[in-house]
Motif scaffolding. Structure first.
Motif, PDB file in Angstrom:
ATOM      1  N   ARG A  92      -1.338   0.599 -36.364  1.00 57.16           N
ATOM      2  CA  ARG A  92      -2.544   0.209 -35.641  1.00 57.16           C
ATOM      3  C   ARG A  92      -3.491  -0.599 -36.539  1.00 57.16           C
ATOM      4  N   LYS A  93      -3.572  -0.239 -37.815  1.00 60.71           N
ATOM      5  CA  LYS A  93      -4.454  -0.962 -38.744  1.00 60.71           C
ATOM      6  C   LYS A  93      -4.022  -2.404 -38.932  1.00 60.71           C
ATOM      7  N   THR A  94      -2.758  -2.693 -38.683  1.00 58.29           N
ATOM      8  CA  THR A  94      -2.259  -4.066 -38.846  1.00 58.29           C
ATOM      9  C   THR A  94      -2.213  -4.817 -37.517  1.00 58.29           C
ATOM     10  N   GLY A  95      -2.734  -4.207 -36.455  1.00 56.27           N
ATOM     11  CA  GLY A  95      -2.745  -4.856 -35.155  1.00 56.27           C
ATOM     12  C   GLY A  95      -1.492  -4.629 -34.339  1.00 56.27           C
ATOM     13  N   LEU A  96      -0.645  -3.706 -34.790  1.00 53.02           N
ATOM     14  CA  LEU A  96       0.584  -3.382 -34.066  1.00 53.02           C
ATOM     15  C   LEU A  96       0.418  -2.049 -33.345  1.00 53.02           C
ATOM     16  N   ARG A  97       1.408  -1.689 -32.558  1.00 52.20           N
ATOM     17  CA  ARG A  97       1.387  -0.420 -31.840  1.00 52.20           C
ATOM     18  C   ARG A  97       2.741   0.265 -32.003  1.00 52.20           C
ATOM     19  N   LEU A  98       2.723   1.580 -31.917  1.00 54.11           N
ATOM     20  CA  LEU A  98       3.943   2.377 -31.944  1.00 54.11           C
ATOM     21  C   LEU A  98       4.098   2.999 -30.563  1.00 54.11           C
ATOM     22  N   VAL A  99       5.249   2.779 -29.919  1.00 50.88           N
ATOM     23  CA  VAL A  99       5.449   3.290 -28.568  1.00 50.88           C
ATOM     24  C   VAL A  99       6.792   4.018 -28.485  1.00 50.88           C
ATOM     25  N   GLN A 100       6.864   5.010 -27.610  1.00 57.21           N
ATOM     26  CA  GLN A 100       8.101   5.751 -27.389  1.00 57.21           C
ATOM     27  C   GLN A 100       8.617   5.490 -25.980  1.00 57.21           C
ATOM     28  N   GLY A 101       9.947   5.343 -25.865  1.00 59.07           N
ATOM     29  CA  GLY A 101      10.580   5.256 -24.559  1.00 59.07           C
ATOM     30  C   GLY A 101      10.216   4.035 -23.745  1.00 59.07           C
ATOM     31  N   VAL A 102       9.901   2.909 -24.399  1.00 57.71           N
ATOM     32  CA  VAL A 102       9.573   1.680 -23.671  1.00 57.71           C
ATOM     33  C   VAL A 102      10.812   0.802 -23.598  1.00 57.71           C
ATOM     34  N   GLY A 103      11.099   0.290 -22.415  1.00 57.99           N
ATOM     35  CA  GLY A 103      12.312  -0.488 -22.189  1.00 57.99           C
ATOM     36  C   GLY A 103      12.304  -1.833 -22.887  1.00 57.99           C
ATOM     37  N   LEU A 104      13.469  -2.213 -23.399  1.00 61.59           N
ATOM     38  CA  LEU A 104      13.678  -3.481 -24.097  1.00 61.59           C
ATOM     39  C   LEU A 104      14.742  -4.272 -23.340  1.00 61.59           C
ATOM     40  N   TRP A 105      14.358  -5.420 -22.784  1.00 57.30           N
ATOM     41  CA  TRP A 105      15.292  -6.255 -22.036  1.00 57.30           C
ATOM     42  C   TRP A 105      16.236  -6.948 -23.017  1.00 57.30           C
ATOM     43  N   ALA A 164      17.790  -1.535 -22.937  1.00 57.46           N
ATOM     44  CA  ALA A 164      17.841  -0.294 -23.710  1.00 57.46           C
ATOM     45  C   ALA A 164      16.454   0.328 -23.697  1.00 57.46           C
ATOM     46  N   ILE A 165      16.422   1.618 -23.990  1.00 57.16           N
ATOM     47  CA  ILE A 165      15.153   2.327 -24.106  1.00 57.16           C
ATOM     48  C   ILE A 165      15.143   3.015 -25.468  1.00 57.16           C
ATOM     49  N   PRO A 166      14.703   2.293 -26.511  1.00 57.11           N
ATOM     50  CA  PRO A 166      14.694   2.886 -27.855  1.00 57.11           C
ATOM     51  C   PRO A 166      13.832   4.144 -27.917  1.00 57.11           C
ATOM     52  N   ASP A 167      14.211   5.037 -28.820  1.00 58.19           N
ATOM     53  CA  ASP A 167      13.407   6.239 -29.000  1.00 58.19           C
ATOM     54  C   ASP A 167      11.978   5.884 -29.387  1.00 58.19           C
ATOM     55  N   LEU A 168      11.853   4.919 -30.294  1.00 57.04           N
ATOM     56  CA  LEU A 168      10.534   4.542 -30.790  1.00 57.04           C
ATOM     57  C   LEU A 168      10.571   3.080 -31.205  1.00 57.04           C
ATOM     58  N   SER A 169       9.470   2.364 -30.974  1.00 52.79           N
ATOM     59  CA  SER A 169       9.417   0.934 -31.306  1.00 52.79           C
ATOM     60  C   SER A 169       8.068   0.575 -31.898  1.00 52.79           C
ATOM     61  N   VAL A 170       8.096  -0.344 -32.851  1.00 50.99           N
ATOM     62  CA  VAL A 170       6.880  -0.985 -33.354  1.00 50.99           C
ATOM     63  C   VAL A 170       6.774  -2.312 -32.623  1.00 50.99           C
ATOM     64  N   VAL A 171       5.664  -2.507 -31.913  1.00 49.44           N
ATOM     65  CA  VAL A 171       5.524  -3.684 -31.052  1.00 49.44           C
ATOM     66  C   VAL A 171       4.206  -4.404 -31.296  1.00 49.44           C
ATOM     67  N   GLU A 172       4.161  -5.645 -30.834  1.00 46.11           N
ATOM     68  CA  GLU A 172       2.930  -6.427 -30.883  1.00 46.11           C
ATOM     69  C   GLU A 172       1.902  -5.800 -29.940  1.00 46.11           C
ATOM     70  N   ALA A 173       0.631  -5.974 -30.269  1.00 46.95           N
ATOM     71  CA  ALA A 173      -0.432  -5.382 -29.461  1.00 46.95           C
ATOM     72  C   ALA A 173      -0.471  -5.958 -28.050  1.00 46.95           C
ATOM     73  N   ASP A 174       0.015  -7.201 -27.873  1.00 48.57           N
ATOM     74  CA  ASP A 174      -0.020  -7.839 -26.550  1.00 48.57           C
ATOM     75  C   ASP A 174       1.276  -7.631 -25.771  1.00 48.57           C
ATOM     76  N   ILE A 175       1.951  -6.519 -26.004  1.00 53.38           N
ATOM     77  CA  ILE A 175       3.231  -6.254 -25.361  1.00 53.38           C
ATOM     78  C   ILE A 175       3.149  -6.327 -23.838  1.00 53.38           C
ATOM     79  N   LYS A 176       2.008  -5.974 -23.256  1.00 55.99           N
ATOM     80  CA  LYS A 176       1.894  -5.996 -21.794  1.00 55.99           C
ATOM     81  C   LYS A 176       2.120  -7.388 -21.227  1.00 55.99           C
ATOM     82  N   ASP A 177       1.837  -8.408 -22.018  1.00 59.98           N
ATOM     83  CA  ASP A 177       2.026  -9.788 -21.557  1.00 59.98           C
ATOM     84  C   ASP A 177       3.495 -10.196 -21.560  1.00 59.98           C
ATOM     85  N   ALA A 178       4.356  -9.365 -22.155  1.00 54.05           N
ATOM     86  CA  ALA A 178       5.784  -9.687 -22.276  1.00 54.05           C
ATOM     87  C   ALA A 178       6.636  -8.924 -21.268  1.00 54.05           C
TER      88      ALA A 178
END
Length: 204
Positions: free
Chosen positions: A70-83, A92-106
């Motif tokens: 979070r301090k670097t502008g990223l987010r950690l999410v669990q169970g979010v689908g990856l096309w 796939a639905i990884p157990d855990l992912s480090v994602v960009e903060a604007d993931i909702k736009d993707a």
């Protein structure tokens, strides 16, 4: 783990009509709450809920890694689908992912998001360990995910994959118990990860 091999269509006994693989995945997800339904390389897989050790490993990583992300502008999410680019309906639905903060736009569809916003994905093996160490290594590399970490409880080690080029990870390193390793710099989060912690969570 239940597996349905993909042909052109999948016939589900509960309904007389033929349905696509994606439709079958949706039906299974509704009828098996708590299970993880994925389509990997045209193959539908269903994984039952995780055990406590699996959950503890993810909880530890979320707590320790999440604040730094979070301090670097990223987010950690669990169970979010990856096309995935490996098939027309693959995801796939990884157990855990480090994602960009604007993931909702993707957002793509079916609660799945485009691969370019994923910096790192983490899987903790359970009954589907062969998928985590086989098809998902190929799928995540083809999707261009910079770093893939597998807490391989089947073989009591951690697999670190990085540098996806030409549809494969050029760097693969196996780390044994008692070891630790630095998160690759392309993730954007500085942290040393303990193999024992990734395998056991806070049980150590």
């Amino acid at each position: 783990m239940a597996v349905i091999q993909h042909e052109e269509q999948v016939h589900v006994q509960e309904q007389p009509e033929l349905m696509t693989l994606g439709d079958a995945a949706d039906q299974l997800a509704r009828s098996l709450p708590g299970h993880r339904v994925e389509i990997l390389q045209g193959r539908l897989t269903v994984t039952p809920p995780a055990d406590v050790s699996h959950a503890l490993a993810l909880s530890w990583l979320s707590e320790e890694f999440g604040a730094r992300a979070r301090k670097t502008g990223l987010r950690l999410v669990q169970g979010v689908g990856l096309w995935l680019p490996t098939g027309p309906e693959d995801y796939a639905i990884p157990d855990l992912s480090v994602v960009e903060a604007d993931i909702k736009d993707a957002y793509v569809m079916k609660n799945c998001y485009a691969a370019h916003v994923f910096r790192m994905v983490v899987e903790v093996t359970s009954t589907n360990w062969a998928d985590d160490l086989g098809p998902k290594v190929e799928d995540y590399a083809q999707a261009g995910i910079p770093v893939y970490v597998v807490a391989d409880r089947k073989h009591d080690q951690v697999l670190l994959c990085s540098d996806p080029r030409g549809g494969e990870y050029k760097n693969k390193a196996h780390h044994k118990r008692g070891m630790s390793f630095l998160v690759p710099e392309e993730v954007g989060v500085e942290m040393e990860l303990s193999v024992d912690r990734l395998l056991d969570g806070d049980e150590v």
